[in-house]
Design a protein around this motif. Structure first.
Motif, mmCIF file in Angstrom:
data_model
loop_
_atom_site.group_PDB
_atom_site.id
_atom_site.type_symbol
_atom_site.label_atom_id
_atom_site.label_comp_id
_atom_site.label_asym_id
_atom_site.label_seq_id
_atom_site.Cartn_x
_atom_site.Cartn_y
_atom_site.Cartn_z
ATOM 1 N N GLU A 181 0.836 -1.209 0.000
ATOM 2 C CA GLU A 181 0.000 0.000 0.000
ATOM 3 C C GLU A 181 0.871 1.259 0.000
ATOM 4 O OE1 GLU A 181 -2.945 1.920 3.274
ATOM 5 O OE2 GLU A 181 -3.272 -0.212 2.828
ATOM 6 N N GLN A 182 1.897 1.256 0.822
ATOM 7 C CA GLN A 182 2.811 2.392 0.913
ATOM 8 C C GLN A 182 3.607 2.553 -0.385
ATOM 9 O OE1 GLN A 182 5.919 2.164 3.955
ATOM 10 N NE2 GLN A 182 4.878 3.844 5.010
ATOM 11 N N ALA A 183 4.062 1.446 -0.953
ATOM 12 C CA ALA A 183 4.848 1.491 -2.192
ATOM 13 C C ALA A 183 4.006 2.018 -3.346
ATOM 14 C CB ALA A 183 5.403 0.104 -2.513
ATOM 15 N N THR A 184 2.736 1.656 -3.386
ATOM 16 C CA THR A 184 1.839 2.151 -4.430
ATOM 17 C C THR A 184 1.725 3.670 -4.348
ATOM 18 O OG1 THR A 184 0.599 0.089 -4.453
ATOM 19 C CG2 THR A 184 -0.509 2.020 -5.348
ATOM 20 N N LYS A 185 1.622 4.212 -3.147
ATOM 21 C CA LYS A 185 1.542 5.666 -2.970
ATOM 22 C C LYS A 185 2.822 6.344 -3.454
ATOM 23 C CE LYS A 185 -1.643 5.583 0.936
ATOM 24 N NZ LYS A 185 -1.810 5.831 2.375
ATOM 25 N N VAL A 186 3.981 5.735 -3.143
ATOM 26 C CA VAL A 186 5.258 6.311 -3.579
ATOM 27 C C VAL A 186 5.352 6.268 -5.097
ATOM 28 C CG1 VAL A 186 7.762 5.973 -3.570
ATOM 29 C CG2 VAL A 186 6.478 5.810 -1.435
ATOM 30 N N GLY A 208 3.221 8.829 -6.616
ATOM 31 C CA GLY A 208 3.838 10.132 -6.427
ATOM 32 C C GLY A 208 4.981 10.398 -7.382
ATOM 33 N N MET A 209 5.630 9.328 -7.895
ATOM 34 C CA MET A 209 6.747 9.490 -8.823
ATOM 35 C C MET A 209 6.292 9.666 -10.280
ATOM 36 S SD MET A 209 9.923 7.145 -7.453
ATOM 37 C CE MET A 209 9.178 5.588 -7.893
ATOM 38 N N ARG A 210 4.998 9.560 -10.545
ATOM 39 C CA ARG A 210 4.501 9.808 -11.897
ATOM 40 C C ARG A 210 4.770 11.269 -12.262
ATOM 41 N NH1 ARG A 210 -0.966 6.375 -11.236
ATOM 42 N NH2 ARG A 210 -0.032 4.356 -11.652
ATOM 43 N N PRO A 211 4.823 11.579 -13.564
ATOM 44 C CA PRO A 211 5.181 12.944 -13.980
ATOM 45 C C PRO A 211 4.372 14.057 -13.309
ATOM 46 C CG PRO A 211 5.141 11.496 -15.868
ATOM 47 C CD PRO A 211 4.659 10.687 -14.702
ATOM 48 N N GLN A 221 3.571 14.087 -6.752
ATOM 49 C CA GLN A 221 4.308 14.874 -5.760
ATOM 50 C C GLN A 221 5.824 14.809 -5.985
ATOM 51 O OE1 GLN A 221 3.479 13.604 -1.754
ATOM 52 N NE2 GLN A 221 4.766 15.161 -0.826
ATOM 53 N N TYR A 222 6.319 13.647 -6.418
ATOM 54 C CA TYR A 222 7.760 13.459 -6.647
ATOM 55 C C TYR A 222 8.067 13.348 -8.133
ATOM 56 C CZ TYR A 222 6.875 11.894 -1.880
ATOM 57 O OH TYR A 222 6.442 11.802 -0.597
ATOM 58 N N GLY A 223 7.217 13.876 -8.974
ATOM 59 C CA GLY A 223 7.361 13.749 -10.419
ATOM 60 C C GLY A 223 8.584 14.423 -10.995
ATOM 61 N N ASN A 224 9.199 15.316 -10.246
ATOM 62 C CA ASN A 224 10.347 16.042 -10.765
ATOM 63 C C ASN A 224 11.682 15.345 -10.518
ATOM 64 O OD1 ASN A 224 10.290 16.415 -8.014
ATOM 65 N ND2 ASN A 224 10.850 18.574 -8.085
ATOM 66 N N LEU A 226 13.433 11.211 -2.090
ATOM 67 C CA LEU A 226 12.144 11.869 -2.285
ATOM 68 C C LEU A 226 12.083 13.243 -1.627
ATOM 69 C CD1 LEU A 226 9.673 8.863 -1.934
ATOM 70 C CD2 LEU A 226 10.644 9.857 -4.011
ATOM 71 N N THR A 227 12.807 13.434 -0.552
ATOM 72 C CA THR A 227 12.782 14.732 0.121
ATOM 73 C C THR A 227 13.996 15.581 -0.239
ATOM 74 O OG1 THR A 227 13.913 13.893 2.085
ATOM 75 C CG2 THR A 227 11.499 13.817 2.095
ATOM 76 N N ARG A 228 14.889 15.054 -1.079
ATOM 77 C CA ARG A 228 16.106 15.773 -1.487
ATOM 78 C C ARG A 228 16.933 16.199 -0.279
ATOM 79 N NH1 ARG A 228 16.888 14.672 -6.564
ATOM 80 N NH2 ARG A 228 15.188 15.242 -7.927
ATOM 81 N N ASN A 229 17.062 15.320 0.673
ATOM 82 C CA ASN A 229 17.738 15.635 1.917
ATOM 83 C C ASN A 229 18.726 14.531 2.250
ATOM 84 O OD1 ASN A 229 18.304 17.166 4.079
ATOM 85 N ND2 ASN A 229 16.461 16.693 5.226
#
Length: 163
Positions: free
Chosen positions: A41-46, A49-52, A55-58, A106-109
């Motif tokens: 479930e968590q991996a699906t959300k990530v 989020g990585m789709r263009p 949230q993490y599309g960039n 994902l958080t660039r940190n």
């Protein structure tokens, strides 16, 4: 009096969030996704989020591939044992490091990414958990190299021609 000091210290550590580097050495990790189903479930959300347009599309292709590899590694570990609590110490370290790498990308940190290893102390076969952030590890490595440089510059070079 001793009990009050210990209790005060315990409360202070709890209030500060014991997940810090020094306190993490002997602690067990608390995984949010303890079972394969929770993790899926968590991996699906990530992944969503990585789709263009997510949230993490960039994030770049190499970062996306690294996150995907770590998601697969976590899924493999959880599928093998059924839960994070059933993993061996080494597998828990792998799982925690994969989670930290994903969070860092994902958080660039990346400097705040927690990296844990099991190490042996000199003269002992007992392993202990050593956790530091990536920036702390780099700083420690650099300080060690600087110390060795200073030490080698201070030592006179032996004269091999004299007897």
């Amino acid at each position: 009096m001793k009990v009050l000091k210990s209790l005060g210290l315990l409360l202070a550590l709890a209030a500060c969030g014991v997940a810090g580097t020094a306190a993490a050495k002997g602690a067990q990790w608390a995984f949010k996704a303890d079972t394969p189903a929770q993790f899926a479930e968590q991996a699906t959300k990530v992944r969503d989020g990585m789709r263009p347009n997510g949230q993490y599309g960039n994030i770049g292709v190499s970062d996306r591939n690294a996150v995907e590899a770590d998601l697969n590694r976590i899924a493999e570990l959880l599928a093998r044992k059924g839960s994070a609590s059933a993993l061996s110490d080494g597998e828990q370290v792998d799982l925690a490091n994969a989670q930290e790498r994903i969070n860092a990308v994902l958080t660039r940190n990346d400097g705040d990414r927690l990296v844990c290893t099991y190490e042996r102390r000199s003269g002992s076969n007992f392993k202990y958990k050593n956790c530091m952030t990536a920036s702390q590890r780099e700083r420690t490595r650099q300080q060690s190299m600087d110390g060795m440089d200073r030490l080698t510059r201070q030592q006179p070079v032996p004269d091999l021609q004299r007897k």
